[in-house]
Design a protein around this motif. Structure first.
Motif, PDB file in Angstrom:
ATOM      1  N   HIS A   1       0.852  -1.192   0.000  1.00  0.00           N
ATOM      2  CA  HIS A   1       0.000   0.000   0.000  1.00  0.00           C
ATOM      3  C   HIS A   1       0.884   1.236   0.000  1.00  0.00           C
ATOM      4  O   HIS A   1       2.036   1.196   0.452  1.00  0.00           O
ATOM      5  CB  HIS A   1      -0.969   0.005   1.194  1.00  0.00           C
ATOM      6  CG  HIS A   1      -0.281  -0.003   2.534  1.00  0.00           C
ATOM      7  ND1 HIS A   1       0.254   1.130   3.110  1.00  0.00           N
ATOM      8  CD2 HIS A   1      -0.064  -1.009   3.401  1.00  0.00           C
ATOM      9  CE1 HIS A   1       0.769   0.819   4.276  1.00  0.00           C
ATOM     10  NE2 HIS A   1       0.596  -0.463   4.480  1.00  0.00           N
ATOM     11  N   PRO A   2       0.385   2.342  -0.512  1.00  0.00           N
ATOM     12  CA  PRO A   2       1.203   3.554  -0.597  1.00  0.00           C
ATOM     13  C   PRO A   2       1.459   4.169   0.774  1.00  0.00           C
ATOM     14  O   PRO A   2       0.719   3.931   1.729  1.00  0.00           O
ATOM     15  CB  PRO A   2       0.351   4.488  -1.469  1.00  0.00           C
ATOM     16  CG  PRO A   2      -1.045   4.021  -1.261  1.00  0.00           C
ATOM     17  CD  PRO A   2      -0.962   2.534  -1.081  1.00  0.00           C
ATOM     18  N   ILE A   3       2.515   4.954   0.844  1.00  0.00           N
ATOM     19  CA  ILE A   3       2.897   5.652   2.072  1.00  0.00           C
ATOM     20  C   ILE A   3       2.685   7.149   1.854  1.00  0.00           C
ATOM     21  O   ILE A   3       3.102   7.699   0.828  1.00  0.00           O
ATOM     22  CB  ILE A   3       4.368   5.367   2.426  1.00  0.00           C
ATOM     23  CG1 ILE A   3       4.555   3.874   2.718  1.00  0.00           C
ATOM     24  CG2 ILE A   3       4.811   6.211   3.614  1.00  0.00           C
ATOM     25  CD1 ILE A   3       6.005   3.479   2.883  1.00  0.00           C
ATOM     26  N   ARG A   4       2.068   7.786   2.828  1.00  0.00           N
ATOM     27  CA  ARG A   4       1.877   9.238   2.767  1.00  0.00           C
ATOM     28  C   ARG A   4       2.727   9.899   3.845  1.00  0.00           C
ATOM     29  O   ARG A   4       2.877   9.367   4.946  1.00  0.00           O
ATOM     30  CB  ARG A   4       0.403   9.598   2.934  1.00  0.00           C
ATOM     31  CG  ARG A   4      -0.478   8.994   1.848  1.00  0.00           C
ATOM     32  CD  ARG A   4      -1.911   9.484   1.924  1.00  0.00           C
ATOM     33  NE  ARG A   4      -2.752   8.789   0.955  1.00  0.00           N
ATOM     34  CZ  ARG A   4      -2.856   9.127  -0.326  1.00  0.00           C
ATOM     35  NH1 ARG A   4      -2.179  10.181  -0.785  1.00  0.00           N
ATOM     36  NH2 ARG A   4      -3.635   8.444  -1.146  1.00  0.00           N
TER      37      ARG A   4
ATOM     38  N   ARG B   1      10.537  17.754  10.333  1.00  0.00           N
ATOM     39  CA  ARG B   1       9.677  16.918  11.171  1.00  0.00           C
ATOM     40  C   ARG B   1       8.544  16.357  10.302  1.00  0.00           C
ATOM     41  O   ARG B   1       7.730  17.126   9.779  1.00  0.00           O
ATOM     42  CB  ARG B   1       9.115  17.721  12.337  1.00  0.00           C
ATOM     43  CG  ARG B   1       8.358  16.897  13.372  1.00  0.00           C
ATOM     44  CD  ARG B   1       7.819  17.780  14.491  1.00  0.00           C
ATOM     45  NE  ARG B   1       7.294  16.994  15.580  1.00  0.00           N
ATOM     46  CZ  ARG B   1       7.976  16.635  16.660  1.00  0.00           C
ATOM     47  NH1 ARG B   1       9.237  17.036  16.793  1.00  0.00           N
ATOM     48  NH2 ARG B   1       7.430  15.907  17.607  1.00  0.00           N
ATOM     49  N   TYR B   2       8.482  15.022  10.163  1.00  0.00           N
ATOM     50  CA  TYR B   2       7.546  14.395   9.242  1.00  0.00           C
ATOM     51  C   TYR B   2       6.837  13.214   9.905  1.00  0.00           C
ATOM     52  O   TYR B   2       7.455  12.409  10.621  1.00  0.00           O
ATOM     53  CB  TYR B   2       8.282  13.885   7.998  1.00  0.00           C
ATOM     54  CG  TYR B   2       8.980  14.968   7.215  1.00  0.00           C
ATOM     55  CD1 TYR B   2       8.330  15.634   6.182  1.00  0.00           C
ATOM     56  CD2 TYR B   2      10.290  15.335   7.518  1.00  0.00           C
ATOM     57  CE1 TYR B   2       8.977  16.634   5.458  1.00  0.00           C
ATOM     58  CE2 TYR B   2      10.940  16.337   6.809  1.00  0.00           C
ATOM     59  CZ  TYR B   2      10.273  16.984   5.780  1.00  0.00           C
ATOM     60  OH  TYR B   2      10.911  17.977   5.074  1.00  0.00           O
ATOM     61  N   ALA B   3       5.525  13.121   9.647  1.00  0.00           N
ATOM     62  CA  ALA B   3       4.737  11.966  10.061  1.00  0.00           C
ATOM     63  C   ALA B   3       4.499  11.074   8.851  1.00  0.00           C
ATOM     64  O   ALA B   3       4.170  11.561   7.763  1.00  0.00           O
ATOM     65  CB  ALA B   3       3.409  12.419  10.657  1.00  0.00           C
ATOM     66  N   VAL B   4       4.635   9.771   9.044  1.00  0.00           N
ATOM     67  CA  VAL B   4       4.568   8.810   7.955  1.00  0.00           C
ATOM     68  C   VAL B   4       3.472   7.783   8.250  1.00  0.00           C
ATOM     69  O   VAL B   4       3.385   7.265   9.374  1.00  0.00           O
ATOM     70  CB  VAL B   4       5.923   8.090   7.786  1.00  0.00           C
ATOM     71  CG1 VAL B   4       5.832   6.993   6.731  1.00  0.00           C
ATOM     72  CG2 VAL B   4       7.016   9.084   7.429  1.00  0.00           C
ATOM     73  N   THR B   5       2.648   7.485   7.266  1.00  0.00           N
ATOM     74  CA  THR B   5       1.606   6.465   7.430  1.00  0.00           C
ATOM     75  C   THR B   5       2.206   5.086   7.202  1.00  0.00           C
ATOM     76  O   THR B   5       1.864   4.383   6.251  1.00  0.00           O
ATOM     77  CB  THR B   5       0.434   6.695   6.463  1.00  0.00           C
ATOM     78  OG1 THR B   5       0.956   6.639   5.118  1.00  0.00           O
ATOM     79  CG2 THR B   5      -0.242   8.019   6.694  1.00  0.00           C
ATOM     80  N   GLY B   6       3.109   4.704   8.075  1.00  0.00           N
ATOM     81  CA  GLY B   6       3.781   3.425   7.920  1.00  0.00           C
ATOM     82  C   GLY B   6       4.495   3.025   9.186  1.00  0.00           C
ATOM     83  O   GLY B   6       4.259   3.564  10.270  1.00  0.00           O
ATOM     84  N   THR B   7       5.392   2.072   9.042  1.00  0.00           N
ATOM     85  CA  THR B   7       6.115   1.468  10.158  1.00  0.00           C
ATOM     86  C   THR B   7       7.402   2.240  10.461  1.00  0.00           C
ATOM     87  O   THR B   7       7.816   3.103   9.675  1.00  0.00           O
ATOM     88  CB  THR B   7       6.491   0.030   9.790  1.00  0.00           C
ATOM     89  OG1 THR B   7       7.472   0.067   8.727  1.00  0.00           O
ATOM     90  CG2 THR B   7       5.273  -0.767   9.326  1.00  0.00           C
ATOM     91  N   PRO B   8       8.065   1.915  11.582  1.00  0.00           N
ATOM     92  CA  PRO B   8       9.392   2.508  11.818  1.00  0.00           C
ATOM     93  C   PRO B   8      10.375   2.210  10.679  1.00  0.00           C
ATOM     94  O   PRO B   8      11.182   3.068  10.311  1.00  0.00           O
ATOM     95  CB  PRO B   8       9.837   1.848  13.122  1.00  0.00           C
ATOM     96  CG  PRO B   8       8.564   1.499  13.817  1.00  0.00           C
ATOM     97  CD  PRO B   8       7.610   1.115  12.728  1.00  0.00           C
ATOM     98  N   GLY B   9      10.284   0.998  10.116  1.00  0.00           N
ATOM     99  CA  GLY B   9      11.133   0.674   8.965  1.00  0.00           C
ATOM    100  C   GLY B   9      10.841   1.569   7.787  1.00  0.00           C
ATOM    101  O   GLY B   9      11.759   2.052   7.103  1.00  0.00           O
ATOM    102  N   ASP B  10       9.556   1.812   7.517  1.00  0.00           N
ATOM    103  CA  ASP B  10       9.179   2.741   6.453  1.00  0.00           C
ATOM    104  C   ASP B  10       9.776   4.119   6.702  1.00  0.00           C
ATOM    105  O   ASP B  10      10.226   4.795   5.767  1.00  0.00           O
ATOM    106  CB  ASP B  10       7.656   2.874   6.372  1.00  0.00           C
ATOM    107  CG  ASP B  10       6.964   1.624   5.864  1.00  0.00           C
ATOM    108  OD1 ASP B  10       7.586   0.877   5.092  1.00  0.00           O
ATOM    109  OD2 ASP B  10       5.805   1.399   6.256  1.00  0.00           O
TER     110      ASP B  10
END
Length: 254
Positions: free
Chosen positions: A52-55, A63-72
């Motif tokens: 699935h895509p990452i936003r 400073r960024y928030a990611v819709t994914g895992t720590p690995g992402d």
């Protein structure tokens, strides 16, 4: 003083432990980048999102928030956001709760650090032990963290290895010395599935660990932490069991 440090975690970008980690990092580097999950990602280990895509949402300067895992987050930072100015160090944490024994296999905190290692970045996972979930002694990690990281950087460690640091559930002035320890089996005795019924009468499930004591073994991380020490354990990407390898080689004749 380092040029720049990348911070991530598995508890999410708004977690208090990330604020503690940011304070630690400001004593170690001129420039801090935060690339962390938008939501709690505890227990996702080394997972990266392939289906699935990452936003990515900018929450402020660097400073960024990611819709994914720590690995992402580690991948997004190293391969995209910081591609032209790579970090000198990745710090993952500070996790709410210790990461000991086999739990390091499941830990998103350790997984984020290990992903950093796979990307060629020196990486350290940091975790704060607690006995009362509502009264976590963040001051232990906050006070001791900068000195611990400096000592580890000065000592150095092998490529392909991340370091997992656990701070004891004690006031910082009562904590013992930085202690090298081995990964024990830990406190996991099994994994259980608990069925529940929702208001519509449909079944759903919770998956969780069943915990209990094991013989910790020599120089174990659990014994060292229970003794009140700050514990560091080197963890490798190579999971080959040397004893089993030798036995199988003898049995198979090659």
């Amino acid at each position: 003083m380092l040029d720049r440090i990348l911070l991530t975690n598995d508890d999410g970008i708004d977690a208090p432990g990330l604020g503690v980690l940011e304070a630690i990092a400001h004593e170690l580097a001129r420039e801090i980048w935060i690339v962390a999950p938008e939501h709690d990602q505890s227990g996702v280990s080394h997972a990266i999102s392939l289906h699935h895509p990452i936003r990515v949402t900018e929450r402020g300067p660097r400073r960024y928030a990611v819709t994914g895992t720590p690995g992402d987050c580690a991948v997004m930072a190293a391969c995209r956001l910081m591609a032209e100015t790579p970090p000198d160090l990745l710090l993952c944490g500070v996790n709410r709760g210790a990461n000991l024994g086999v739990e390091t296999v499941f830990s998103g905190t350790v997984g984020g650090a290990m992903t950093g290692v796979m990307l060629g970045i020196r990486s350290i996972a940091l975790s704060q032990a607690w006995s009362d979930r509502e009264q976590i002694r963040w001051d232990a990690a906050a006070t001791l963290g900068p000195g611990v990281v400096r000592r580890l950087l000065a000592a150095g460690w092998a490529e392909g290895t991340c370091l997992s640091v656990n701070f004891p559930d004690l006031p910082p002035e009562e904590a013992g010395p930085l202690t090298l320890a081995r990964q024990s089996f830990g406190l996991i005795q099994g994994i259980e599935v608990l069925p529940r019924t929702d208001p519509r009468g449909l079944t759903y499930y919770w998956v969780g660990f069943r915990r209990g004591r094991h013989e910790p073994g020599p120089e174990s991380d659990i014994d060292a932490l229970e003794a009140g020490n700050v514990v560091v354990t080197p963890l490798s990407c190579d999971r080959t069991d040397d004893a089993a390898y030798a036995r199988l080689r003898q049995a198979l004749g090659r």
